[in-house]
Design an enzyme around this catalytic site. Structure first.
Site, PDB file in Angstrom:
ATOM      1  N   GLY A 133      -5.918  35.629  20.235  1.00 11.40           N
ATOM      2  CA  GLY A 133      -6.006  34.967  21.535  1.00 11.40           C
ATOM      3  C   GLY A 133      -7.436  34.836  22.001  1.00 11.40           C
ATOM      4  N   SER A 135      -9.503  31.170  21.910  1.00 11.77           N
ATOM      5  CA  SER A 135      -9.787  29.850  22.488  1.00 11.77           C
ATOM      6  C   SER A 135      -8.882  29.532  23.667  1.00 11.77           C
ATOM      7  CB  SER A 135      -9.628  28.758  21.424  1.00 11.77           C
ATOM      8  OG  SER A 135     -10.585  28.901  20.404  1.00 11.77           O
ATOM      9  N   GLU A 254     -14.586  37.621   9.639  1.00 14.35           N
ATOM     10  CA  GLU A 254     -13.649  36.532   9.347  1.00 14.35           C
ATOM     11  C   GLU A 254     -13.962  35.822   8.047  1.00 14.35           C
ATOM     12  OE1 GLU A 254     -11.620  32.762  11.698  1.00 14.35           O
ATOM     13  OE2 GLU A 254     -13.340  33.771  12.553  1.00 14.35           O
ATOM     14  N   GLU A 382     -21.536  22.179  15.372  1.00 15.54           N
ATOM     15  CA  GLU A 382     -22.621  22.186  16.354  1.00 15.54           C
ATOM     16  C   GLU A 382     -22.970  23.613  16.778  1.00 15.54           C
ATOM     17  OE1 GLU A 382     -20.694  18.283  16.249  1.00 15.54           O
ATOM     18  OE2 GLU A 382     -19.932  20.324  16.470  1.00 15.54           O
TER      19      GLU A 382
END
Length: 405
Positions: A133, A135, A254, A382
């Protein structure tokens, strides 16, 4: 650098290959090749049972050390070997990878001994599944702008209220690790005042999961709504307000060994695209041939870079961002190439005129559509470039409110 494996690693490879060969039959034969990015909607029940099979075999938690939280222990190179053999065997896409590869290393680094004893063994047994949980609709790449709040209820619990989005596997997860704001007035730094909470998903009326329909026609992401959901204070990882440090540490875990597993899947997809180019005759086009060779060469480079990074004495600053930039752009270009080598038929969805309905997209069409998101999810290109520019190259930060590049 020597990228070969030692004899002990090859012995471990033989053991892994034998176990997979013996267990990927019978009840699990139909689940082979199911699941994974772009196909998370496939074979949910069988893949959950497969997690328990992996746990019973001792194959979950190989990198957790010898503290007794997981199953067998394995060196880093043996973890790579297992990951490679798992992918080559076309074993089902992992349903428990978020718990094993994201939450578990985070608890080992930041969690209390009680938290490790409570949460790691069920993950190692394949019994408890997790989702992430992070974004939110207005806080994706700008995670520090999240609005989900957790209020201390004074009875040993927090009450969590807010919305998370793009949450993989939330529909089946038992738990969710949630980054929430516990201090409504963080001051000048928005990163302050966040806490990392472990929230049980079985809270009817307090947690609602809504699937998000994708371009591919499937739903493997979800919106998750928290309405006073209960999280125990003893299940907060790290100190209150220290959630940003814990969350950033998790993101560093990750992209470890899992990137090498990912690359084996990429190699199989590339081989399929090459076969399609040969069958369609487009391989005779010199531009297509050049793109195919470039994809192959870049994939080899990604593998060597991942092995070099894993073999270093410590995590290199910016290495996860470099890895994400490499594979995200590569996979997106492969999706475009998959359409190019098929020509016009790739743009036409098959249709069942007898029942007036469209068939499901084929693998190459799903590859093209799903990879449009590769340069966005998991940290957009980006944002990765900004991380490299500011933290590795030492370039000045952009003015607040300025355009990000």
């Amino acid at each position: 650098m020597d990228f070969s494996f030692a004899e002990a690693d090859e012995g471990f490879r033989r053991e892994a290959r034998q176990w997979l060969g013996e267990h990927l039959g019978g009840a699990f034969a139909g689940a082979r090749g199911q699941g994974g990015p772009g196909s998370e909607h496939e074979g949910g029940q069988a893949r959950r049972a497969w997690e328990r099979e992996l746990g019973h075999g001792g194959w979950i938690g190989l990198g957790w050390g010898a503290e007794g939280y997981g199953n067998r222990t394995a060196t880093l190179t043996q973890q790579v070997v297992w990951a490679e053999e798992y992918a080559r065997a076309k074993a089902p896409g992992r349903y428990g990878h978020i718990g094993e590869n994201l939450l578990a290393p985070t608890l080992l680094a930041y969690g209390s001994e009680e938290q490790k004893q409570r949460f790691l063994p069920p993950i190692a047994r394949g019994e408890e599944l997790w989702c992430q949980g992070y974004s939110e609709p207005e806080a994706g790449s700008d995670l520090a702008g999240l609005r989900t709040v957790a209020v201390d209820a004074g009875d040993g619990t927090y009450r969590v209220t807010g919305q998370k989005i793009w949450t993989s596997l939330a529909q089946d997860a038992d738990w969710c690790f949630v980054l929430a704001r516990t201090d409504p007035d963080p001051g000048a730094r928005r990163h302050d005042g966040l806490s990392f909470l472990l929230v049980p998903m079985d809270q009817p009326g307090r947690i609602e999961v809504r699937p998000i329909r994708q371009l591919t026609g499937t739903s493997e992401f979800n919106e998750v709504f928290f309405d006073g959901a209960v999280a125990r204070t003893e299940h907060r990882v790290g100190a209150e307000g220290d959630g940003w440090r814990v969350a950033m540490g998790l993101l560093g875990f990750e992209r470890g060994v899992s990137t090498l597993v990912q690359q084996i899947g990429f190699a199989e997809e590339l081989a399929s695209v090459v076969r399609t180019a040969v069958d369609s005759g487009t391989v005779t086009d010199p531009v297509v041939r050049e793109r195919l060779v470039r994809q192959w060469a870049e994939l080899r480079t990604m593998r060597w870079n991942a092995l070099r990074t894993l073999g270093s004495s410590g995590p290199a600053e910016g290495a996860p961002s470099v890895a994400k930039l490499l594979w995200g752009g590569w996979h997106r270009r492969l999706g475009e190439l998959a359409v190019q080598v098929r020509g016009v038929p790739a743009s036409v969805g098959p249709y069942d005129w007898s029942e007036e309905r469209a068939y499901e997209l084929d693998a190459m069409q799903r590859l093209f559509l799903f990879t449009r998101a590769d340069t966005i999810y998991g940290g957009s290109d980006e944002v990765q470039r900004n991380i490299i520019a500011e933290r590795v190259l030492g370039l000045p930060r952009e003015p607040k409110g300025g355009a990000r590049s």
